[in-house]
Design a protein around this motif. Structure first.
Motif, PDB file in Angstrom:
ATOM      1  N   ARG A  22       7.969  -7.077 -28.358  1.00 52.50           N
ATOM      2  CA  ARG A  22       7.043  -7.004 -27.120  1.00 52.50           C
ATOM      3  C   ARG A  22       6.335  -5.385 -27.836  1.00 52.50           C
ATOM      4  O   ARG A  22       5.126  -5.324 -27.058  1.00 52.50           O
ATOM      5  N   VAL A  27       0.617  -3.459 -28.963  1.00 50.26           N
ATOM      6  CA  VAL A  27      -0.111  -3.126 -30.562  1.00 50.26           C
ATOM      7  C   VAL A  27      -1.336  -4.437 -30.846  1.00 50.26           C
ATOM      8  O   VAL A  27      -2.782  -3.424 -31.133  1.00 50.26           O
ATOM      9  N   ARG A  78      20.433   1.831 -27.700  1.00 51.62           N
ATOM     10  CA  ARG A  78      19.093   0.715 -27.684  1.00 51.62           C
ATOM     11  C   ARG A  78      19.724  -0.241 -29.046  1.00 51.62           C
ATOM     12  O   ARG A  78      18.301  -0.659 -29.537  1.00 51.62           O
ATOM     13  N   TYR A 132       6.303   8.053 -41.966  1.00 52.47           N
ATOM     14  CA  TYR A 132       6.607   8.711 -40.762  1.00 52.47           C
ATOM     15  C   TYR A 132       7.932   8.256 -40.475  1.00 52.47           C
ATOM     16  O   TYR A 132       9.370   8.978 -39.891  1.00 52.47           O
ATOM     17  N   GLY A 150       0.178   3.612 -35.790  1.00 55.26           N
ATOM     18  CA  GLY A 150      -0.140   3.340 -33.750  1.00 55.26           C
ATOM     19  C   GLY A 150      -1.455   3.732 -33.724  1.00 55.26           C
ATOM     20  O   GLY A 150      -1.519   2.637 -32.246  1.00 55.26           O
ATOM     21  N   GLN A 180       0.267   8.227 -27.429  1.00 54.06           N
ATOM     22  CA  GLN A 180       1.581   8.304 -27.965  1.00 54.06           C
ATOM     23  C   GLN A 180       1.994   9.512 -27.359  1.00 54.06           C
ATOM     24  O   GLN A 180       3.531   9.806 -28.150  1.00 54.06           O
ATOM     25  N   HIS A 183       4.023   8.991 -24.275  1.00 55.16           N
ATOM     26  CA  HIS A 183       5.094   8.301 -24.617  1.00 55.16           C
ATOM     27  C   HIS A 183       6.256   7.810 -24.894  1.00 55.16           C
ATOM     28  O   HIS A 183       6.547   8.152 -24.781  1.00 55.16           O
ATOM     29  N   PHE A 184       5.784   8.930 -26.410  1.00 53.46           N
ATOM     30  CA  PHE A 184       7.154   9.264 -26.718  1.00 53.46           C
ATOM     31  C   PHE A 184       8.123  10.528 -26.759  1.00 53.46           C
ATOM     32  O   PHE A 184       9.418  10.300 -26.183  1.00 53.46           O
ATOM     33  N   ILE A 187      10.850   9.200 -23.889  1.00 54.35           N
ATOM     34  CA  ILE A 187      11.418   8.221 -24.968  1.00 54.35           C
ATOM     35  C   ILE A 187      12.512   9.501 -25.372  1.00 54.35           C
ATOM     36  O   ILE A 187      13.511   9.552 -24.724  1.00 54.35           O
ATOM     37  N   ARG A 191      16.996  10.092 -23.825  1.00 54.49           N
ATOM     38  CA  ARG A 191      17.037   9.037 -25.154  1.00 54.49           C
ATOM     39  C   ARG A 191      17.640  10.824 -25.608  1.00 54.49           C
ATOM     40  O   ARG A 191      17.785  10.094 -27.353  1.00 54.49           O
ATOM     41  N   TYR A 195      19.418  10.664 -29.421  1.00 58.78           N
ATOM     42  CA  TYR A 195      18.312  10.991 -30.988  1.00 58.78           C
ATOM     43  C   TYR A 195      19.180  12.075 -31.721  1.00 58.78           C
ATOM     44  O   TYR A 195      19.253  12.135 -33.342  1.00 58.78           O
TER      45      TYR A 195
HETATM   46  C1  HEM Z   1       4.287   7.677 -32.365  1.00 55.54           C
HETATM   47  C2  HEM Z   1       4.653   6.806 -31.503  1.00 55.54           C
HETATM   48  C3  HEM Z   1       5.302   5.915 -30.994  1.00 55.54           C
HETATM   49  C4  HEM Z   1       6.497   5.837 -30.758  1.00 55.54           C
HETATM   50  C5  HEM Z   1       7.461   7.214 -32.046  1.00 55.54           C
HETATM   51  C6  HEM Z   1       7.295   5.247 -30.277  1.00 55.54           C
HETATM   52  C7  HEM Z   1       8.914   5.386 -29.630  1.00 55.54           C
HETATM   53  C8  HEM Z   1       9.160   3.905 -29.044  1.00 55.54           C
HETATM   54  C9  HEM Z   1      10.291   3.757 -28.503  1.00 55.54           C
HETATM   55  C10 HEM Z   1      11.510   4.624 -28.913  1.00 55.54           C
HETATM   56  C11 HEM Z   1      10.967   3.081 -27.664  1.00 55.54           C
HETATM   57  C12 HEM Z   1      12.312   1.878 -27.149  1.00 55.54           C
HETATM   58  C13 HEM Z   1      12.279   2.967 -25.550  1.00 55.54           C
HETATM   59  C14 HEM Z   1      13.124   2.639 -25.406  1.00 55.54           C
HETATM   60  O1  HEM Z   1      13.087   1.083 -24.988  1.00 55.54           O
HETATM   61  O2  HEM Z   1      14.058   3.666 -24.692  1.00 55.54           O
HETATM   62  C15 HEM Z   1       8.978   2.089 -27.423  1.00 55.54           C
HETATM   63  C16 HEM Z   1       9.276   1.353 -26.366  1.00 55.54           C
HETATM   64  C17 HEM Z   1       8.050   0.871 -26.636  1.00 55.54           C
HETATM   65  N1  HEM Z   1       7.012   1.742 -26.596  1.00 55.54           N
HETATM   66 FE1  HEM Z   1       6.257   2.711 -28.261  1.00 55.54          FE
HETATM   67  N2  HEM Z   1       6.526   4.799 -30.007  1.00 55.54           N
HETATM   68  C18 HEM Z   1       4.978   4.429 -30.334  1.00 55.54           C
HETATM   69  C19 HEM Z   1       3.274   3.807 -30.395  1.00 55.54           C
HETATM   70  C20 HEM Z   1       4.106   2.837 -29.483  1.00 55.54           C
HETATM   71  C21 HEM Z   1       2.211   2.304 -29.908  1.00 55.54           C
HETATM   72  C22 HEM Z   1       1.368   2.578 -30.748  1.00 55.54           C
HETATM   73  C23 HEM Z   1       2.351   1.438 -28.973  1.00 55.54           C
HETATM   74  C24 HEM Z   1       2.224   0.105 -28.409  1.00 55.54           C
HETATM   75  C25 HEM Z   1      -0.097  -0.247 -28.273  1.00 55.54           C
HETATM   76  C26 HEM Z   1       3.978   1.666 -28.026  1.00 55.54           C
HETATM   77  C27 HEM Z   1       4.415   0.218 -27.498  1.00 55.54           C
HETATM   78  C28 HEM Z   1       5.789   0.566 -26.485  1.00 55.54           C
HETATM   79  C29 HEM Z   1       5.791  -0.477 -26.161  1.00 55.54           C
HETATM   80  C30 HEM Z   1       5.403  -1.880 -25.245  1.00 55.54           C
HETATM   81  C31 HEM Z   1       7.855  -0.118 -25.567  1.00 55.54           C
HETATM   82  C32 HEM Z   1       8.569  -1.500 -24.805  1.00 55.54           C
HETATM   83  C33 HEM Z   1       8.866  -2.666 -25.686  1.00 55.54           C
HETATM   84  C34 HEM Z   1      10.678  -2.745 -25.203  1.00 55.54           C
HETATM   85  O3  HEM Z   1      10.725  -2.849 -23.908  1.00 55.54           O
HETATM   86  O4  HEM Z   1      10.960  -3.289 -25.773  1.00 55.54           O
HETATM   87  N3  HEM Z   1       4.811   2.064 -28.997  1.00 55.54           N
HETATM   88  N4  HEM Z   1       8.236   3.076 -28.415  1.00 55.54           N
END
Ligand code: HEM
Ligand code: FPP
Length: 294
Positions: A22, A27, A78, A132, A150, A180, A183-184, A187, A191, A195
């Motif tokens: 996913r 990506v 997770r 990383y 990313g 990002q 986004h992170f 999270i 969480r 962590y």
């Molecule tokens: C420093 C960069 C990034 C980190 C540390 C990171 C970390 C994470 C983590 C830990 C999750 C799980 C969140 C959870 O379910 O609690 C997540 C989910 C997700 N991330 Fe990121 N991410 C990064 C970059 C990206 C990039 C570049 C994309 C896409 C362009 C992305 C797309 C997603 C998606 C779609 C999910 C949901 C996946 C799922 O539900 O299984 N992430 N990310």
């Protein structure tokens, strides 16, 4: 289903889960977006080979990451059910899967696209796996390192067409890099305890929740104007501009609300989920309102 068939299907689904499908799908959407937005022709076969090769490289990166984190993944709800921490797969299988995927995908990137795109894919793979991933247990600044791989896929899609890192490709890289962070950090806020249990660093664990919420807002303040660049560079039109402003103000408003109200995990989870809606919406607007060129 026979026992052998059951074993094969379990192994197949476990191998797929190593690629974090996913996350990898979004990506790939950004890589396809970069390819579509870049000026110039790219035949359908080369485009397909490039996207498949990018998918393979991303999948390899995630498989290597799962291999290297097979111990720490046991300590997070997770990730503890992933094939390696759950003991369903021999770690050597994941390692060979990653090696095989990258051995096929990287040359395919060079052949499908060009040497520059292949080199960017190699940089993304190596920086994600060798920089990383080990840094995650050492410093929260790992996030800044991880944002480089990313953010490379949309630039790779762009260079597959232009064979050059120019302003448009860099704008997409910069947007992805900044996106990002909220986004992170979001999270890592909801969480936080997981962590800590896994021995991984994060902004909330190193700087506290207040500073983390402040950083979410600061990165969003930088992200919103960056998303205006594709309009200024004539990559996308006024409808995109309107969408980028509306989405950006919505994202910034959500971040500011959490900061000023000192909100906790529910807000952080909403911010994470909105980050996915935001990025999908932004790339949809970019492609729907692309300014055809070249
Ligand atoms: C420093 C960069 C990034 C980190 C540390 C990171 C970390 C994470 C983590 C830990 C999750 C799980 C969140 C959870 O379910 O609690 C997540 C989910 C997700 N991330 Fe990121 N991410 C990064 C970059 C990206 C990039 C570049 C994309 C896409 C362009 C992305 C797309 C997603 C998606 C779609 C999910 C949901 C996946 C799922 O539900 O299984 N992430 N990310
Ligand atoms: C072309 C190429 C190789 C591009 C790399 C694309 C890629 C894998 C982007 C993800 C970026 C990232 C830091 C994800 C989080 O990993 P994590 O280890 O923090 O996630 P986890 O905790 O779920 O394992």
């Amino acid at each position: 289903m026979s026992a052998r068939a059951l074993t094969l299907s379990t192994t197949a689904s476990d191998l797929i889960s190593l690629t974090k499908p996913r996350l990898s799908l979004l990506v790939l959407i950004t890589a396809a977006g970069g390819m579509y937005l870049a000026p110039g022709p790219l035949g359908p076969v080369r485009a397909l080979v490039t996207l498949l090769a990018t998918a393979g490289t991303v999948g390899a990166a995630n498989a290597f990451n799962c291999y290297l984190e097979r111990h720490s993944d046991q300590f997070m709800a997770r990730t503890r059910n992933r094939p390696l921490p759950a003991g369903r797969m021999d770690p050597a299988t994941a390692l060979w899967f990653g090696l095989s995927l990258s051995a096929v995908s990287l040359p395919a990137l060079v052949l499908g696209a060009n040497l520059l795109t292949g080199v960017l894919g190699l940089i993304a793979l190596l920086s994600y796996v060798l920089a990383y991933t080990p840094l995650k247990a050492r410093t929260s600044a790992a996030m800044l390192v991880g944002a480089i791989p990313g953010a490379l896929p949309p630039l790779m899609g762009w260079t597959a067409v232009t064979d050059a890192v120019d302003a448009g490709g860099f704008a997409l890289f910069a947007i992805m890099f900044l996106w990002q962070m909220p986004h992170f950090i979001a999270i890592a806020l909801f969480r936080k305890e997981e962590y800590a249990a896994a021995g991984l660093k994060s902004v909330p664990l190193e700087r506290g929740d207040e500073s983390s919420r402040a950083q979410v807002v600061l990165y969003l303040v930088a992200l919103v104007p960056m998303t205006l660049l594709p309009f200024q560079l004539h990559i996308a039109g006024t409808w995109y501009l309107a969408a980028a402003v509306v989405l950006g103000l919505g994202f910034l408003g959500l971040g500011a609300w959490g900061f000023f109200k000192h909100l906790g995990k529910p807000w952080a989870r909403q911010t994470f989920l909105f980050s996915l809606v935001y990025l999908t919406g932004l790339f949809a607007a970019l492609t729907l309102d692309r300014v055809p060129r070249g």
